[in-house]
Design a protein around this motif. Sequence first.
Motif, mmCIF file in Angstrom:
data_model
loop_
_atom_site.group_PDB
_atom_site.id
_atom_site.type_symbol
_atom_site.label_atom_id
_atom_site.label_comp_id
_atom_site.label_asym_id
_atom_site.label_seq_id
_atom_site.Cartn_x
_atom_site.Cartn_y
_atom_site.Cartn_z
ATOM 1 N N GLN A 28 37.291 40.955 39.456
ATOM 2 C CA GLN A 28 37.603 41.002 40.880
ATOM 3 C C GLN A 28 39.078 41.320 41.095
ATOM 4 O OE1 GLN A 28 36.420 37.545 43.098
ATOM 5 N NE2 GLN A 28 34.243 37.817 42.638
ATOM 6 N N VAL A 29 39.370 41.846 42.297
ATOM 7 C CA VAL A 29 40.750 42.063 42.733
ATOM 8 C C VAL A 29 41.075 41.033 43.808
ATOM 9 C CG1 VAL A 29 42.366 43.645 43.849
ATOM 10 C CG2 VAL A 29 40.644 44.550 42.252
ATOM 11 N N THR A 30 42.103 40.235 43.552
ATOM 12 C CA THR A 30 42.608 39.290 44.537
ATOM 13 C C THR A 30 43.927 39.823 45.067
ATOM 14 O OG1 THR A 30 41.567 37.404 43.438
ATOM 15 C CG2 THR A 30 43.370 36.927 44.952
ATOM 16 N N CYS A 31 44.026 40.026 46.376
ATOM 17 C CA CYS A 31 45.226 40.574 46.996
ATOM 18 C C CYS A 31 46.031 39.460 47.661
ATOM 19 C CB CYS A 31 44.862 41.617 48.041
ATOM 20 S SG CYS A 31 44.297 43.183 47.354
ATOM 21 N N LYS A 183 36.628 43.581 32.482
ATOM 22 C CA LYS A 183 37.384 43.058 31.350
ATOM 23 C C LYS A 183 38.544 42.159 31.765
ATOM 24 C CE LYS A 183 36.559 47.245 28.580
ATOM 25 N NZ LYS A 183 37.221 48.414 27.946
ATOM 26 N N MET A 184 38.933 42.225 33.021
ATOM 27 C CA MET A 184 40.145 41.518 33.427
ATOM 28 C C MET A 184 40.054 41.073 34.876
ATOM 29 S SD MET A 184 42.730 44.816 33.786
ATOM 30 C CE MET A 184 42.176 45.498 32.209
ATOM 31 N N ALA A 185 40.870 40.090 35.209
ATOM 32 C CA ALA A 185 41.127 39.734 36.599
ATOM 33 C C ALA A 185 42.342 40.539 37.057
ATOM 34 C CB ALA A 185 41.395 38.237 36.725
ATOM 35 N N ILE A 186 42.379 40.891 38.330
ATOM 36 C CA ILE A 186 43.491 41.672 38.867
ATOM 37 C C ILE A 186 44.078 40.939 40.063
ATOM 38 C CG2 ILE A 186 44.182 43.881 39.898
ATOM 39 C CD1 ILE A 186 41.795 45.149 38.381
ATOM 40 N N LEU A 199 40.425 47.657 48.248
ATOM 41 C CA LEU A 199 40.274 47.155 46.880
ATOM 42 C C LEU A 199 39.902 45.677 46.782
ATOM 43 C CD1 LEU A 199 43.323 48.935 45.235
ATOM 44 C CD2 LEU A 199 40.920 49.366 44.713
ATOM 45 N N ALA A 200 40.275 44.888 47.774
ATOM 46 C CA ALA A 200 40.208 43.430 47.628
ATOM 47 C C ALA A 200 38.778 42.904 47.605
ATOM 48 C CB ALA A 200 40.979 42.757 48.751
ATOM 49 N N ASP A 201 38.515 42.022 46.655
ATOM 50 C CA ASP A 201 37.321 41.170 46.691
ATOM 51 C C ASP A 201 37.629 39.880 47.426
ATOM 52 O OD1 ASP A 201 35.343 42.667 44.906
ATOM 53 O OD2 ASP A 201 37.093 42.529 43.600
ATOM 54 N N ARG A 202 38.856 39.390 47.188
ATOM 55 C CA ARG A 202 39.337 38.204 47.880
ATOM 56 C C ARG A 202 40.800 38.426 48.229
ATOM 57 N NH1 ARG A 202 36.069 34.381 48.332
ATOM 58 N NH2 ARG A 202 37.700 32.924 48.984
ATOM 59 N N PHE A 203 41.314 37.629 49.169
ATOM 60 C CA PHE A 203 42.701 37.786 49.576
ATOM 61 C C PHE A 203 43.286 36.426 49.944
ATOM 62 C CE2 PHE A 203 40.584 37.553 53.615
ATOM 63 C CZ PHE A 203 41.499 36.941 54.460
ATOM 64 N N VAL A 204 44.617 36.367 49.874
ATOM 65 C CA VAL A 204 45.362 35.254 50.449
ATOM 66 C C VAL A 204 46.513 35.842 51.255
ATOM 67 C CG1 VAL A 204 44.770 33.636 48.588
ATOM 68 C CG2 VAL A 204 46.875 34.959 48.450
ATOM 69 N N VAL A 205 46.851 35.199 52.353
ATOM 70 C CA VAL A 205 47.988 35.596 53.179
ATOM 71 C C VAL A 205 49.027 34.492 53.109
ATOM 72 C CG1 VAL A 205 48.792 36.203 55.489
ATOM 73 C CG2 VAL A 205 46.522 36.948 54.728
ATOM 74 N N GLY A 215 40.331 34.184 51.917
ATOM 75 C CA GLY A 215 38.924 34.457 52.161
ATOM 76 C C GLY A 215 38.425 35.655 51.388
ATOM 77 N N GLY A 216 37.216 36.068 51.729
ATOM 78 C CA GLY A 216 36.595 37.213 51.093
ATOM 79 C C GLY A 216 36.937 38.508 51.794
ATOM 80 N N ALA A 217 36.514 39.625 51.187
ATOM 81 C CA ALA A 217 36.890 40.950 51.671
ATOM 82 C C ALA A 217 36.480 41.184 53.119
ATOM 83 C CB ALA A 217 36.270 42.014 50.767
ATOM 84 N N ALA A 218 35.327 40.679 53.526
ATOM 85 C CA ALA A 218 34.839 40.922 54.881
ATOM 86 C C ALA A 218 35.806 40.407 55.936
ATOM 87 C CB ALA A 218 33.464 40.285 55.077
ATOM 88 N N GLU A 219 36.520 39.331 55.606
ATOM 89 C CA GLU A 219 37.446 38.734 56.570
ATOM 90 C C GLU A 219 38.725 39.536 56.746
ATOM 91 O OE1 GLU A 219 37.655 34.270 56.164
ATOM 92 O OE2 GLU A 219 36.353 34.744 54.463
#
Length: 231
Positions: A28-31, A183-186, A199-205, A215-219
């Motif tokens: 997953q990509v966490t932004c 293979k990796m977390a991003i 790109l984001a699967d999840r995000f934090v602000v 939250g998740g990408a939809a948010e």
Amino acid sequence: MLTVDSIDLSYGAAKVLRSVTVAAETGQVTCVLGRNGVGKTSLLRAITGQQPIGAGRITLDGADISRLAPYDRSRRGIGYVPQGREIFPLLSVKENLETGFAGVGRGEKYIPDEIFDLFPVLGQMMHRRGGDLSGGQQQQLAIGRALVTRPKLLVLDEPTEGIQPSVIKDIGRAIDYLRRSGKMAILLVEQYFDFARELADRFVVMERGEVVMAGGAAELEGDDVRRRIAI
């Protein structure tokens, strides 16, 4: 998987991170989003070991890495692409990539073909000096150097900053490929909202050293996120 659990970080008397919690899962990509000066780069410095934390815990695949030196974290599987790229301008592209060998075992001291599949220009310019490359090419080189270390966690600090749109698309495709490889977390720090949203699967602000939304990408479609990161 990376887990950052309620960390604090200070520069002298100034506390810049307050009980920050972030997770990045393999595949997953966490932004991490936020305006300038809210603590995004400090968070990455804490994760990569360049700045000690005052409280909390950082784990990678369940192992506590909170007190490890940066080179030990690299050997454990953290690949870092810093803001500003920090390539070696007098070394060739090949030599820049080979600096990633320091964190891998003897049997892995070679440049994976995958890097040239993702960024063909690096293969074409192997013997050119890093300083002769454009800003976008240097960014691709910095990502390639991190991938030479075979990371479990790839940490990128604003990879689109100052980069031409065509190269931003190439970098986005590369990150998407790496995510899908499983293979990796991003972990991606970004101010370019549209790039993060794609790109984001999840995000934090973040605001003022704290996580104020997650939250998740939809948010990410919500106006509240845009409002909190607008310059």
